[in-house]
Motif scaffolding. Structure first.
Motif, mmCIF file in Angstrom:
data_model
loop_
_atom_site.group_PDB
_atom_site.id
_atom_site.type_symbol
_atom_site.label_atom_id
_atom_site.label_comp_id
_atom_site.label_asym_id
_atom_site.label_seq_id
_atom_site.Cartn_x
_atom_site.Cartn_y
_atom_site.Cartn_z
ATOM 1 N N PHE A 103 25.163 -26.743 -45.601
ATOM 2 C CA PHE A 103 25.249 -27.876 -44.686
ATOM 3 C C PHE A 103 23.981 -28.716 -44.833
ATOM 4 O O PHE A 103 22.890 -28.183 -45.047
ATOM 5 C CB PHE A 103 25.389 -27.402 -43.242
ATOM 6 N N ASP A 104 24.142 -30.018 -44.696
ATOM 7 C CA ASP A 104 22.970 -30.887 -44.691
ATOM 8 C C ASP A 104 22.138 -30.683 -43.430
ATOM 9 O O ASP A 104 20.914 -30.719 -43.479
ATOM 10 C CB ASP A 104 23.407 -32.352 -44.791
ATOM 11 N N TRP A 105 22.846 -30.476 -42.323
ATOM 12 C CA TRP A 105 22.167 -30.323 -41.033
ATOM 13 C C TRP A 105 22.797 -29.182 -40.235
ATOM 14 O O TRP A 105 24.016 -29.048 -40.190
ATOM 15 C CB TRP A 105 22.287 -31.603 -40.194
ATOM 16 N N LEU A 106 21.942 -28.415 -39.590
ATOM 17 C CA LEU A 106 22.365 -27.468 -38.560
ATOM 18 C C LEU A 106 21.884 -28.024 -37.226
ATOM 19 O O LEU A 106 20.688 -28.287 -37.049
ATOM 20 C CB LEU A 106 21.763 -26.082 -38.806
ATOM 21 N N PHE A 150 17.143 -28.986 -33.151
ATOM 22 C CA PHE A 150 17.136 -27.911 -32.167
ATOM 23 C C PHE A 150 17.069 -28.509 -30.771
ATOM 24 O O PHE A 150 16.135 -29.241 -30.450
ATOM 25 C CB PHE A 150 15.936 -26.982 -32.399
ATOM 26 N N THR A 151 18.069 -28.218 -29.938
ATOM 27 C CA THR A 151 18.100 -28.752 -28.577
ATOM 28 C C THR A 151 17.971 -27.658 -27.525
ATOM 29 O O THR A 151 18.122 -27.928 -26.338
ATOM 30 C CB THR A 151 19.398 -29.551 -28.324
ATOM 31 N N GLY A 152 17.690 -26.443 -27.975
ATOM 32 C CA GLY A 152 17.498 -25.346 -27.028
ATOM 33 C C GLY A 152 16.070 -25.290 -26.522
ATOM 34 O O GLY A 152 15.256 -26.179 -26.798
ATOM 35 N N PRO A 153 15.726 -24.237 -25.787
ATOM 36 C CA PRO A 153 14.361 -24.093 -25.262
ATOM 37 C C PRO A 153 13.346 -23.968 -26.392
ATOM 38 O O PRO A 153 13.473 -23.116 -27.270
ATOM 39 C CB PRO A 153 14.426 -22.808 -24.429
ATOM 40 N N ILE A 154 12.337 -24.817 -26.366
ATOM 41 C CA ILE A 154 11.360 -24.838 -27.453
ATOM 42 C C ILE A 154 10.577 -23.536 -27.515
ATOM 43 O O ILE A 154 10.208 -23.071 -28.600
ATOM 44 C CB ILE A 154 10.410 -26.053 -27.303
ATOM 45 N N ASP A 204 26.814 -23.555 -30.601
ATOM 46 C CA ASP A 204 26.424 -23.414 -29.200
ATOM 47 C C ASP A 204 26.730 -21.991 -28.759
ATOM 48 O O ASP A 204 27.774 -21.431 -29.132
ATOM 49 C CB ASP A 204 27.169 -24.413 -28.318
ATOM 50 N N ARG A 205 25.843 -21.420 -27.974
ATOM 51 C CA ARG A 205 26.048 -20.046 -27.529
ATOM 52 C C ARG A 205 27.123 -19.955 -26.444
ATOM 53 O O ARG A 205 27.687 -18.880 -26.226
ATOM 54 C CB ARG A 205 24.747 -19.431 -27.036
ATOM 55 N N ARG A 206 27.397 -21.077 -25.780
ATOM 56 C CA ARG A 206 28.477 -21.083 -24.805
ATOM 57 C C ARG A 206 29.830 -21.209 -25.515
ATOM 58 O O ARG A 206 29.883 -21.651 -26.671
ATOM 59 C CB ARG A 206 28.300 -22.244 -23.826
ATOM 60 N N PRO A 207 30.923 -20.874 -24.829
ATOM 61 C CA PRO A 207 32.244 -20.938 -25.469
ATOM 62 C C PRO A 207 32.883 -22.320 -25.398
ATOM 63 O O PRO A 207 34.100 -22.442 -25.556
ATOM 64 C CB PRO A 207 33.057 -19.917 -24.664
ATOM 65 N N HIS A 208 32.100 -23.350 -25.146
ATOM 66 C CA HIS A 208 32.638 -24.699 -25.008
ATOM 67 C C HIS A 208 31.596 -25.716 -25.433
ATOM 68 O O HIS A 208 30.401 -25.420 -25.498
ATOM 69 C CB HIS A 208 33.061 -24.964 -23.555
ATOM 70 N N VAL A 209 32.053 -26.945 -25.699
ATOM 71 C CA VAL A 209 31.149 -28.066 -25.965
ATOM 72 C C VAL A 209 30.804 -28.733 -24.638
ATOM 73 O O VAL A 209 31.260 -28.332 -23.579
ATOM 74 C CB VAL A 209 31.794 -29.084 -26.926
ATOM 75 N N GLN A 255 30.972 -24.370 -34.212
ATOM 76 C CA GLN A 255 31.122 -22.938 -33.955
ATOM 77 C C GLN A 255 30.565 -22.642 -32.574
ATOM 78 O O GLN A 255 29.399 -22.947 -32.289
ATOM 79 C CB GLN A 255 30.409 -22.102 -35.012
ATOM 80 N N LEU A 256 31.388 -22.044 -31.725
ATOM 81 C CA LEU A 256 31.007 -21.768 -30.345
ATOM 82 C C LEU A 256 30.845 -20.266 -30.126
ATOM 83 O O LEU A 256 31.353 -19.448 -30.892
ATOM 84 C CB LEU A 256 32.065 -22.327 -29.389
ATOM 85 N N GLY A 257 30.125 -19.929 -29.073
ATOM 86 C CA GLY A 257 29.865 -18.523 -28.789
ATOM 87 C C GLY A 257 28.958 -17.875 -29.814
ATOM 88 O O GLY A 257 29.057 -16.665 -30.073
ATOM 89 N N VAL A 258 28.063 -18.689 -30.400
ATOM 90 C CA VAL A 258 27.195 -18.207 -31.481
ATOM 91 C C VAL A 258 25.742 -18.479 -31.125
ATOM 92 O O VAL A 258 25.390 -19.586 -30.706
ATOM 93 C CB VAL A 258 27.535 -18.921 -32.812
ATOM 94 N N ASP A 259 24.885 -17.488 -31.306
ATOM 95 C CA ASP A 259 23.447 -17.658 -31.087
ATOM 96 C C ASP A 259 22.778 -18.173 -32.350
ATOM 97 O O ASP A 259 23.186 -17.854 -33.473
ATOM 98 C CB ASP A 259 22.802 -16.330 -30.683
ATOM 99 N N PHE A 260 21.710 -18.940 -32.146
ATOM 100 C CA PHE A 260 20.946 -19.481 -33.267
ATOM 101 C C PHE A 260 20.429 -18.377 -34.172
ATOM 102 O O PHE A 260 20.447 -18.506 -35.402
ATOM 103 C CB PHE A 260 19.802 -20.325 -32.715
ATOM 104 N N ASP A 261 19.979 -17.276 -33.595
ATOM 105 C CA ASP A 261 19.439 -16.184 -34.404
ATOM 106 C C ASP A 261 20.483 -15.590 -35.349
ATOM 107 O O ASP A 261 20.135 -15.057 -36.408
ATOM 108 C CB ASP A 261 18.886 -15.083 -33.495
#
Length: 387
Positions: free
Chosen positions: A2-5, A231-235, A32-37, A212-218
């Motif tokens: 992918f060009d961008w994550l 990255f839009t999560g907690p810095i 997103d770690r949540r099951p929705h956008v 992809q939903l329900g997925v953690d960045f790690d």
């Protein structure tokens, strides 16, 4: 490859993903770690068929032509001007405090802005240096109104007394001398006609975007090849909490449905003096939905849970600045949004911030194509740009 994550499918991540895919033809993976956008703006039909906001009320308003025009590509609008009442001394009174508020509270008959201004001046206390949220209110409308409308609500919302919070918290809520009972005065005030979630789905409906939903960045960062990252999560989470955790206030919600058409006269009623909850939202006022039943959300501030509100205290900003400096050493990672910049933004400000970040990415891309050097600005980590 992918060009961008893009990490996070809220406003910040969704806007920049849409721009990268539609304007650059980039292949973008949004997770997103949540099951929705839609992030905290996510709305859904509950069991009764009433459209509710899962994470509390989200009311769109902006003075930015650019932001409104951009979002209008993905939704129709339902005009809505937000009004809030506060239950104070067994009355439902307009907030922000205006001339109607003080007339009803004190049994007065002030008729002009000048009379209301004189009343506030007679109540205000002299504050030599405005530093805290208490200073802002006491110096504007006096201690009695501060105690009735602000002190209890702020204690519940933030878990500390207003005397311990930065002045920015209560400075967000104006005091009016007229009878305007709208909560906001922005040029554009409207709600997505089909809901926020549908608007997000349309923004992400592009052949170059994978969600992809329900997925953690790690789980993804090493497993999925990508060239650059938003990255839009907690810095602090991104950097493994190396300088400590940034503190947030969280919220819990109790959603209920009542077998009657209406429950309260406006969408939101605040409770600064009583109850454990801070406010009650009735969604049909917001959405214009016609339904024989009504659904409400009771909102309870909490120390634990999902991060919602950065706590505005200087010691917390000092921690954030260390993470901010570390972020500048990662030029291929763009930190945008509330959690990544540790600041409370309205929805339109996050959209503006994401659009500004894309403009800088676009400028960098053009510079690379022409062989020029380009210094990537860090503004998206500091403030939103609304043009």
């Amino acid at each position: 490859m992918f060009d961008w994550l893009v990490v996070g499918a809220g406003f910040a991540g969704t806007v920049i993903a849409e721009r990268l895919a539609s304007q650059h033809g980039a292949k973008v993976l949004v997770i997103d770690r949540r099951p929705h956008v839609a992030g905290n703006a996510y709305d859904r039909l509950d069991a009764a068929g009433v459209l509710i906001h899962q994470y509390g009320p989200h009311i769109f308003h902006t003075n930015s032509d650019a932001v409104f025009e951009y979002l209008s590509r993905f939704t129709r609008w339902w005009p809505y001007e937000h009004r809030v009442l506060a239950r104070v001394d067994d009355q439902l009174l307009p907030i922000p405090i205006n001339r109607t508020t003080i007339n009803r509270l004190y049994g007065l008959s002030l008729e002009t802005d000048a009379e209301a201004e004189a009343f506030f001046a007679s109540q205000a206390e002299t504050v030599e240096q405005v530093r805290t949220s208490e200073d802002v209110v006491v110096g504007t409308v006096g201690r009695e109104l501060y105690e009735k409308f602000f002190q209890g609500y702020t204690r519940k919302q933030w878990g500390v007394d207003p005397s311990e919070l930065d002045k920015s918290v209560t400075a967000r809520v104006p005091t009016r001398t007229n009878t305007d009972d709208r909560y906001f005065g922005d040029k554009y005030q409207a709600m997505p006609a089909d809901g926020f979630t549908r608007m997000f789905e349309k923004m992400l409906d592009h052949p170059n975007i994978t969600v992809q939903l329900g997925v953690d960045f790690d789980q993804i960062r090493a497993a999925v090849p990508h060239r650059r990252l938003v990255f839009t999560g907690p810095i602090d989470e991104y950097f493994g909490y190396g300088y400590g955790r940034l503190p947030y206030r969280s919220l819990t919600f109790r959603h209920v449905t009542l077998d009657k058409e209406w429950h309260q006269p406006v969408a939101v009623v605040n409770y600064p003096q009583t109850e454990q909850f801070t406010r009650v939202t009735e969604y049909k006022h917001l959405t214009g939905q016609v339904h024989s039943k009504t659904s409400l959300t009771y909102e309870y501030p909490s120390e634990e849970g999902d991060p919602y509100y950065p706590i505005p205290r200087e010691e917390n900003q000092a921690i954030f600045r260390r993470y901010q400096a570390l972020a500048r050493s990662h030029p291929d990672v763009h930190f945008i949004g509330r959690l990544a910049t540790y600041r409370y933004y309205n929805m339109d400000q996050v959209v503006g911030q994401a659009l500004a970040a894309f403009r800088r990415i676009d400028e960098e891309r053009e510079a690379e194509r022409s062989g020029r050097t380009f210094q990537v600005a860090q503004t998206e980590r500091e403030s939103p740009v609304l043009s």
